[in-house]
Design a protein around this motif. Structure first.
Motif: not given
Lengths: 471, 471
Positions: B249-261, B332-340
């Protein structure tokens, strides 16, 4: 082409079909008075379109004829917002035939409904998809989602889920020129210019006619705990609210305050009501919901109430041990309005305040009311969790209705002036309608009133959309 | 009285004080370009008022002189909404000196802040009162709450708490005529006419200048569980999202998708990153928060992930066992933009869709992009829980920046056309600014565009409030 000599009702019948334009007095009667019986108007006709395109055609025709329109859903509003005026020139546009659930999208947790769907039917459709539509009001069997949207309805679960506005993702509306604003998007993020739907939500039909909406759905609650807490003061109620918010977070769905007198009235007029915690000045009805499996809601609520009693913010507490007991506790709260009606004449206020300002407001306002109406009895209850109080006055015992109700305006002024001093609102959840137009001008700043009027003039330049309401 | 021969900057200095009007090229330089470096303008002056009254006086003076104004907060916007145009006639109105926390009300769970308070400082003030302000963005150290309001910022906790709009209770703004709209009410229910604050939230300064706001606060999270799940497909990600919403329920705060690439890029450019679940095509980063005491969040998350693996919607999962592990998963998630960025030129899209429409959209759009740009590489990640994807294209290896970026408009059209076909939005959380004005006219209906223009003309009849933005 319509016969150029045809009357407006005849031409409306050309759009929606003859059986769906009512003009006979007996047929239009149910559309002319409000639910509380405070307002009674007249109408040239009642037209009942069945689709958005029919609503748009009706609006274009009425605009061409200069005929003012009054949109109406379930006609359960409390401020006369859906009642025509007494001149008999207005066309009531009833939306109840627009009653389709257009779509339900479980993965996206949204439902797309037409304006005329009764609130209970929206709840039902959500439940059938294994989800939950949380808006809940006393009139849910007959009010419609279009009316809920137009008045930004509140209800008993605002603490957890927000008002109707917060439950809305997309909207479709017919504008005052008969064009259709189609923004039925089921998106939780969409920053593409002005959020136009916000204009129509809560506008009570004065800017256009809402015809459909996309509403948010939620996981269905699995466990429910209901409790009554006895309290020594309103300050303690606020402390308990803060403790329960910390302990329960979003599982706290309802926190309803009742004065001892409002509870006594409820029991007096509903024999057989329980009296689990007699002898305290204030009570709070607490409702907690849990939609997760395996989370020990009952023990969390129990522990939170026990530690509140230990800390002194609650004097005593009783947790319902069955759904039937829970229902009986809720009935205590829900029966207050009806009990007040049976007790005799009363003057009602639907106000909201910052929660922190409630104790000072109550002290000040009670003092002023006692000095103005020495024997009137205060009936105080409401959604404390949202800062929303139904702060009512019942006549002294034995006083006649009309003589007490003559005090209405003076009492309103005392209460609403005190509300304004404490940063509150003269209409928390019922809207403005006809009833509170003067309050709007009195309590809103001139800048706010001017801006509202500018928006009204822009969206409804001929003043044909529900005139005489809100502004 | 000001010297009638004084220049506009001199007269502005009469309002805010000489040191707070900047005209020297070196002084105004930081205000002239956007954070991404896509837009660069010129300005007649930068004025830095310190109070609402000073903002109002600045607006009145600029209106009298016919000088267009560009409000600016932390200047971290991604669409050029706070950058002046190149003509050098505009006055940048910087709000950063309006940086007071005016009030914090723990019982009412609200904070009243001026527009120039940095987002991180709002979070900090809430935490010091034992409460939680949930808005959180990468730029939170430098962006301001006024900018968050003007762009209706989203961020990483929208799934649980909503966008900035949903977090706002009251607003203060200076209108285009220099009058002050003062509606700093801390009320959770207030149905008294049109909800004027909604007009200014997300309007990017085109209807007036936001100077202060009352924001909602929440109980502080006590427990936090972070997990990475490996997934076979986007369909599985959606199934897992639904299962976790039901379980948490509301305990789910974030659900971030990432492709393998996108994950591989993140690791490639940030050596030492963990690789807990190698070899799957998709990943979801799951964040759950619990603010109650005594609720077994970790075991609930564990059980939910175990049953998802059993049901086949997740292939594998790894739960962080420490705050440090959680931080490394988030990195891992937050670095995607910088990595790109390090990987080379890229074309970005900030889109949203109904969650249910995402698989079909992705199939269709990937096919079209592959055929248009055979060797470009899709970098897909984002806030799946809100239907918000950062759906980006990186250049084929070895391709030069300028030649690839020439494809921007064509790629945007392919992506945004597909988004529109699936009921989505071409700007989920970044707004319109200068960057997406053409998209607004292309993808909004003519009725919507006309209504937005009518509102703009009503509130800003001379077109001096951030011209050339949004509309």
């Amino acid at each position: 082409m319509a016969d150029p000599g045809a009357t407006l009702p005849e031409r409306l019948a050309g759009i929606v079909g003859g059986p769906h334009v009512l003009t006979a007095p007996a047929d239009i009667e149910p559309y002319l008075a409000d639910w509380r019986g405070r307002y009674r108007g007249a109408a040239r006709a009642v037209v009942l379109p069945a689709s958005t395109e029919e609503v748009a055609a009706v609006v274009r025709l009425c605009v061409a004829e200069g005929a003012p329109m009054v949109p109406q859903g379930g006609n359960t509003g409390l401020c006369g917002g859906a009642t025509p005026d007494t001149k008999g020139r207005e066309i009531v546009v009833g939306l109840r035939r627009m009653s389709r659930v257009r779509a339900i999208d479980a993965d996206n947790a949204t439902i797309t409904v037409e304006a005329g769907v009764p609130l209970a039917a929206v709840q039902q459709a959500a439940a059938e998809a294994g989800l939950h539509f949380p808006l809940s009001l006393a009139s849910e069997g007959s009010c419609t989602i279009g009316g809920n949207l137009s008045t930004n309805a509140g209800g008993t679960a605002v603490l957890r889920y927000g008002n109707t506005r917060e439950l809305t993702l997309g909207l479709e509306a017919v504008l005052a020129d008969g064009s259709i604003l189609s923004a039925l998007r089921g998106l939780r993020k969409d920053n593409t210019g002005y959020d136009l739907k916000q204009l129509f939500i809560g506008a009570e039909g004065t800017l256009g006619i809402i015809t459909a909406a996309v509403m948010k759905l939620f996981p269905a609650p699995r466990t429910r705990v209901t409790a009554l807490a006895a309290l020594a003061s309103v300050e303690d109620a606020i402390a308990l609210l803060a403790q329960l918010k910390t302990a329960l977070s979003d599982r706290l769905v309802g926190f309803e305050l009742m004065s001892a007198f409002s509870l006594a009235l409820s029991r007096k007029h509903h024999p057989g009501s329980p009296d689990p915690l007699p002898g305290h000045p204030w009570y709070a009805l607490v409702q907690a919901d849990e939609s997760s499996e395996g989370a020990p809601l009952a023990s969390i609520v129990e522990a939170a109430l026990a530690s509140a009693i230990e800390a002194g913010s609650a004097s005593d507490a009783s947790i319902a041990q069955s759904a039937e007991q829970a229902q009986r506790l809720w009935a205590l709260r829900e029966n207050v309005s009806e009990a007040q009606r049976r007790e005799g004449p009363n003057i009602k206020h639907d106000i909201s305040l910052p929660v922190s300002a409630i104790p000072a407001f109550m002290r000040e306002c009670a003092r002023e009311l006692e000095s103005a109406f020495p024997k009137a009895r205060l009936v105080v209850f409401g959604h404390l969790g949202d800062g929303n109080l139904h702060y009512n006055l019942s006549a002294p015992e034995g006083v006649e209705a009309s003589s007490f109700m003559d005090n209405g305006e003076r009492a309103n002024r005392i209460v609403h002036d005190a509300v304004a001093r404490h940063g509150g609102s003269f209409s928390a959840e019922h809207g403005v309608g006809q009833l509170k137009r003067a309050d709007l001008v009195r309590y809103k700043s001139p800048v706010e009133v001017a801006l509202m009027r500018a928006i009204k003039a822009t969206l409804d330049p001929r003043g044909l959309m529900n005139p005489g309401k809100v502004l």
